[in-house]
Design a protein around this motif. Sequence first.
Motif, short mmCIF file in Angstrom:
data_model
loop_
_atom_site.label_atom_id
_atom_site.label_comp_id
_atom_site.label_asym_id
_atom_site.label_seq_id
_atom_site.Cartn_x
_atom_site.Cartn_y
_atom_site.Cartn_z
N TYR A 1 -38.32 36.06 21.18
CA TYR A 1 -37.44 37.11 21.69
C TYR A 1 -37.00 38.08 20.60
O TYR A 1 -36.39 39.09 20.87
CB TYR A 1 -36.22 36.49 22.37
CG TYR A 1 -36.60 35.72 23.61
CD1 TYR A 1 -36.93 36.41 24.78
CD2 TYR A 1 -36.65 34.34 23.61
CE1 TYR A 1 -37.30 35.72 25.92
CE2 TYR A 1 -37.01 33.64 24.75
CZ TYR A 1 -37.34 34.34 25.90
OH TYR A 1 -37.70 33.66 27.04
N ASN B 1 -39.04 40.84 30.54
CA ASN B 1 -39.06 40.40 29.14
C ASN B 1 -39.27 38.90 29.02
O ASN B 1 -39.03 38.32 27.95
CB ASN B 1 -37.79 40.84 28.42
CG ASN B 1 -37.79 42.35 28.16
OD1 ASN B 1 -38.83 42.94 27.91
ND2 ASN B 1 -36.61 42.96 28.27
N ARG C 1 -31.90 38.50 25.50
CA ARG C 1 -33.31 38.65 25.89
C ARG C 1 -33.85 37.36 26.50
O ARG C 1 -34.89 37.37 27.16
CB ARG C 1 -34.15 39.05 24.67
CG ARG C 1 -33.76 40.42 24.16
CD ARG C 1 -34.47 40.80 22.89
NE ARG C 1 -33.86 42.01 22.33
CZ ARG C 1 -34.30 42.68 21.28
NH1 ARG C 1 -35.39 42.25 20.66
NH2 ARG C 1 -33.70 43.76 20.86
N MET D 1 -38.05 46.92 28.79
CA MET D 1 -38.94 46.62 27.66
C MET D 1 -38.77 47.65 26.55
O MET D 1 -38.74 47.32 25.37
CB MET D 1 -40.40 46.61 28.12
CG MET D 1 -40.76 45.41 28.99
SD MET D 1 -42.52 45.36 29.37
CE MET D 1 -43.21 44.70 27.85
#
Lengths: 228, 302
Positions: free
Chosen positions: B6, A154, A79, A104
């Motif tokens: 994250y 992201n 990510r 997402m």
Amino acid sequence: MIDLKDVTKVYPNGTHALNGLDLHIDDGEFVFLVGPSGSGKSTLLKLLTAELRATTGSVIVNDFDLCKIKKSVIPYMRRTVGVVFQDFRLIQNKSVYDNVAFAMRVIGASEADIRKRVPYVLEMVGLDSKGHRLPDELSGGEQQRVAIARALVNNPAIIIADEPTGNLDPARSLEIMMLLEKINALGTTLVVVTHERELVNRFTKRCVAISEGKIISDGMDGYYQYEE
Amino acid sequence: MKNKKYYVKNKNYGYLAKEGVRGVFLHGFMSFAAVCVTVACLIIMGSFSMIMLNLDHMVQELDQQNQVLVYVDDSLNEAEAHSIGSQINLIENVFDQEFVTKEQALESFVAEQNDPTMFAGLSADTLRHRFVVTLQSSEKMAETVEKLKALEGVADVNAHLEVAEGFGTVRNVLQFVSYAIIIILLVVSLFIIANTVKLALYDRKDEIGIMKMVGATNTFIRIPFIIEGSIIGLLSAAVAFFAEWGIYDLLTRKISELDTLRLFSAIPFSDVLGTMVLAFVGAGLFVGIFGSLMSIRKFLDV
Ligand SMILES: Nc1ncnc2c1ncn2[C@@H]1O[C@H](COP(=O)(O)OP(=O)(O)O)[C@@H](O)[C@H]1O
Ligand SMILES: [Mg+2]
């Protein structure tokens, strides 16, 4: 932040793709990665996304030590790294909006966050009016913009692009590079693999040349250092 | 650590559920085929279970009839025969005894037949005087039977021992066969669902590649396929359950129409409704979830 020390990669079939490679890239940098076909550029990028593990040496990406990383942590590491490929890799039966939203959704973001973030990213890549279109209703350059929006959505610390302009004409290629430069200017680290000497030379960026799995030049003086 | 942002907590269960349901319809034909095969497997499994339950039920009924017939030797006349009754009463585990003359026995035998005229000419001398002995407990039946046999003037004792044992053997064999068939069918269903989900996985290979690329966890990737498998399993369970119910009711009604002697009394389906619902849902979910997990495992190891 990317930090590789004395990295080697030997494929199971015995191919030595990387041979003692050292590379450090700081947060916020824009780096071109150049070199002839088969020199190990894609292999290097696959090490950065934990798709492959280095045979020896150390690979650290955004504070994750990829030589010791647990399988269950890899998704969270990914990510932090957005990826763009030459062949776009869009889902053909999903709209532009849904292709970007997909990235997402699959990490569990709420629909409310998605509704806020996706239009913002689409606007950034210049596709805010084409969210409802399917990928094959777009030009190649536009499809690559969708892929860039997806990589960006992201909010990764790094975006790596493996020959992102390989399928585009020179004018579209330049536009894509300028878009990547803009994204870099907003704070994302960029690592861009490319073959196109003309293109690299239009930007004054750090350029790392690889040959036979080793770095042969690294500097701001452009692509000319490396001869085909 | 700066990477903390994250580690997003899942806030999108709706997406997972929607994808799972979508999968079933996306592969409509395969899903339909998987449901059909699983339904067939579940019905066969259910039928064997019902046969087992009924056999158990019959054995139990036999056990409950803890009465034995004590036949008196032919050489004794009625009065002599009757007098054995007092000795029978002395035997441990005997609850009660009732003397039945051969004439009474013949009468009731003829009366039980569909066509009494057939036996009209039958002489009572072909039968023997007897006692219907009721035991306190059927557990010690074999022991008590031995003691009854040892009495003077007793020719034979007819207990349900052999019948019960015979049934026991039949039941054991059937039980083994049933378990074997149930396991085989479970495996068959498992593979059918696994293949359906595998097809779904192949179809979405690119999607899964993208999911992994952007950092979806394996659990997140798995869940829609597990939901897809579970839907197929549950749907099959529902269809199979009602089909089983219908078939069973129809069959037992037909059998009781033919079985005028009332030799066979089937368990009403309503008695096992709850157990059957649980069993069908359990089996359906089992093959659904494990079937999908089986095919996903190989896929995610990239
Ligand atoms: N999966 C693989 N198995 C074996 N050898 C590979 C594999 N992928 C790449 N290679 C080899 O590793 C070397 C580097 O390949 P690659 O990293 O794709 O180069 P580039 O992207 O610079 O063209 C080449 O010799 C290539 O043939
Ligand atoms: Mg390459």
